[in-house]
Design a protein around this motif. Sequence first.
Motif, short mmCIF file in Angstrom:
data_model
loop_
_atom_site.label_atom_id
_atom_site.label_comp_id
_atom_site.label_asym_id
_atom_site.label_seq_id
_atom_site.Cartn_x
_atom_site.Cartn_y
_atom_site.Cartn_z
N ASP A 163 6.09 7.62 8.69
CA ASP A 163 5.83 7.71 10.12
C ASP A 163 7.00 7.21 10.97
N HIS A 164 7.91 6.49 10.34
CA HIS A 164 8.97 5.84 11.11
C HIS A 164 10.37 6.05 10.54
N LYS A 165 10.50 6.65 9.37
CA LYS A 165 11.82 6.69 8.72
C LYS A 165 12.84 7.50 9.51
N ASP A 166 12.40 8.53 10.24
CA ASP A 166 13.36 9.32 11.00
C ASP A 166 13.94 8.55 12.17
N ALA A 167 13.22 7.53 12.63
CA ALA A 167 13.70 6.70 13.73
C ALA A 167 14.26 5.38 13.23
N ALA A 168 14.44 5.29 11.92
CA ALA A 168 14.87 4.02 11.33
C ALA A 168 16.24 3.62 11.84
N SER A 169 16.38 2.35 12.11
CA SER A 169 17.67 1.81 12.53
C SER A 169 18.70 2.04 11.44
N ARG A 170 19.92 2.28 11.85
CA ARG A 170 20.99 2.49 10.89
C ARG A 170 21.59 1.16 10.46
N THR A 171 22.15 1.15 9.25
CA THR A 171 22.93 0.01 8.81
C THR A 171 24.41 0.39 8.91
N GLN A 172 25.24 -0.59 9.15
CA GLN A 172 26.64 -0.31 9.45
C GLN A 172 27.50 -0.08 8.21
N PHE A 173 27.08 -0.61 7.06
CA PHE A 173 27.95 -0.59 5.90
C PHE A 173 27.34 0.15 4.70
N SER A 174 26.18 0.77 4.87
CA SER A 174 25.54 1.52 3.79
C SER A 174 25.03 2.84 4.33
N SER A 175 24.99 3.83 3.45
CA SER A 175 24.34 5.09 3.77
C SER A 175 23.08 5.19 2.93
N ILE A 176 21.92 4.97 3.56
CA ILE A 176 20.64 4.93 2.86
C ILE A 176 19.71 5.97 3.45
N SER A 177 19.10 6.76 2.58
CA SER A 177 18.09 7.72 3.01
C SER A 177 16.74 7.27 2.49
N LEU A 178 15.83 6.91 3.39
CA LEU A 178 14.50 6.52 2.98
C LEU A 178 13.68 7.76 2.65
N ILE A 179 12.89 7.68 1.58
CA ILE A 179 12.11 8.83 1.13
C ILE A 179 10.63 8.63 1.41
N SER A 180 10.06 7.53 0.88
CA SER A 180 8.62 7.29 1.06
C SER A 180 8.29 5.84 0.76
N GLY A 181 7.07 5.46 1.06
CA GLY A 181 6.60 4.12 0.74
C GLY A 181 5.52 3.65 1.70
N MET A 182 4.65 2.79 1.22
CA MET A 182 3.61 2.17 2.03
C MET A 182 3.90 0.68 2.11
N LEU A 183 3.78 0.13 3.30
CA LEU A 183 4.00 -1.30 3.49
C LEU A 183 2.69 -1.99 3.82
N ASP A 184 2.41 -3.09 3.15
CA ASP A 184 1.31 -3.97 3.49
C ASP A 184 1.89 -5.16 4.25
N ILE A 185 1.52 -5.29 5.51
CA ILE A 185 2.08 -6.34 6.36
C ILE A 185 0.99 -7.34 6.72
N THR A 186 1.24 -8.60 6.38
CA THR A 186 0.29 -9.67 6.66
C THR A 186 0.87 -10.60 7.71
N ARG A 187 0.11 -10.79 8.76
CA ARG A 187 0.52 -11.72 9.82
C ARG A 187 -0.33 -12.97 9.66
N SER A 188 0.28 -14.03 9.17
CA SER A 188 -0.48 -15.24 8.88
C SER A 188 -0.54 -16.20 10.06
N SER A 189 0.34 -16.00 11.03
CA SER A 189 0.32 -16.82 12.25
C SER A 189 1.01 -16.01 13.35
N GLU A 190 1.18 -16.62 14.49
CA GLU A 190 1.84 -15.92 15.58
C GLU A 190 3.26 -15.50 15.24
#
Length: 230
Positions: free
Chosen positions: A85-112
């Motif tokens: 949902d976000h890889k096409d808008a992914a921020s670029r890195t200055q010193f690597s050429s990386i192409s993201l393909i797929s993946g699911m992230l589990d994000i836990t917010r344990s505090s503010e």
Amino acid sequence: MKKWSLLAFASALLLGCGSNDAEDAIVDTVGLDIDSLSSEEKQKYAQISTDINTLILYIGGKCFDAESERNLNMALTGFTCNIADHKDAASRTQFSSISLISGMLDITRSSETEFKIQTKENVKFHAASISDGTLNYRLVDDNAINFTENETGNNTASFRGFFRDDKTADVTYWTAESLGTTPFIYNDDNNSQFSWLSGGTGKITGKDDKSCNWITTADGEVELPLKEEY
């Protein structure tokens, strides 16, 4: 040992253990041969290992913003994000050429201010500078990317993960982790769409428990110490 035998060995270990021990055993036995790498190659592996964490952090932030808009009173619990949902808008890195393909992230917010990113499935990407195949980044069990928002604006990140390179010649494994005494600072420049990790110290570990340490400059470029530790 033939390639298929190594894969069977690796799979058996992963299925039979729920901590870093299985992955460490795989890396120690059939991992990246650190001693065979030139300084330039070590720097490339360290840069890719740093920058894939950077991109995941960036996408994790986009996921959190999108989730917050959908749920204005979101409780301090976990949510799932699809990298696609976000890889096409992914921020670029200055010193690597990386192409993201797929993946699911589990994000836990344990505090503010405290977040943990893990994965239900491997994050898949391609980095031509080190591989002709698909790379997989595993963030389950004891592996994770941790992110802390600080009042000073120096938001910090730490990580520990397991890489698998499905290159055509032979499968390769390694682990990459930040060293706790010097956490990385996460930087995100919205104007240039660059993101980077600065000021931290990390370590790649490969076959026979050999390792390569690195630091990052203020703009996120990896530098190898003059004396590497093994």
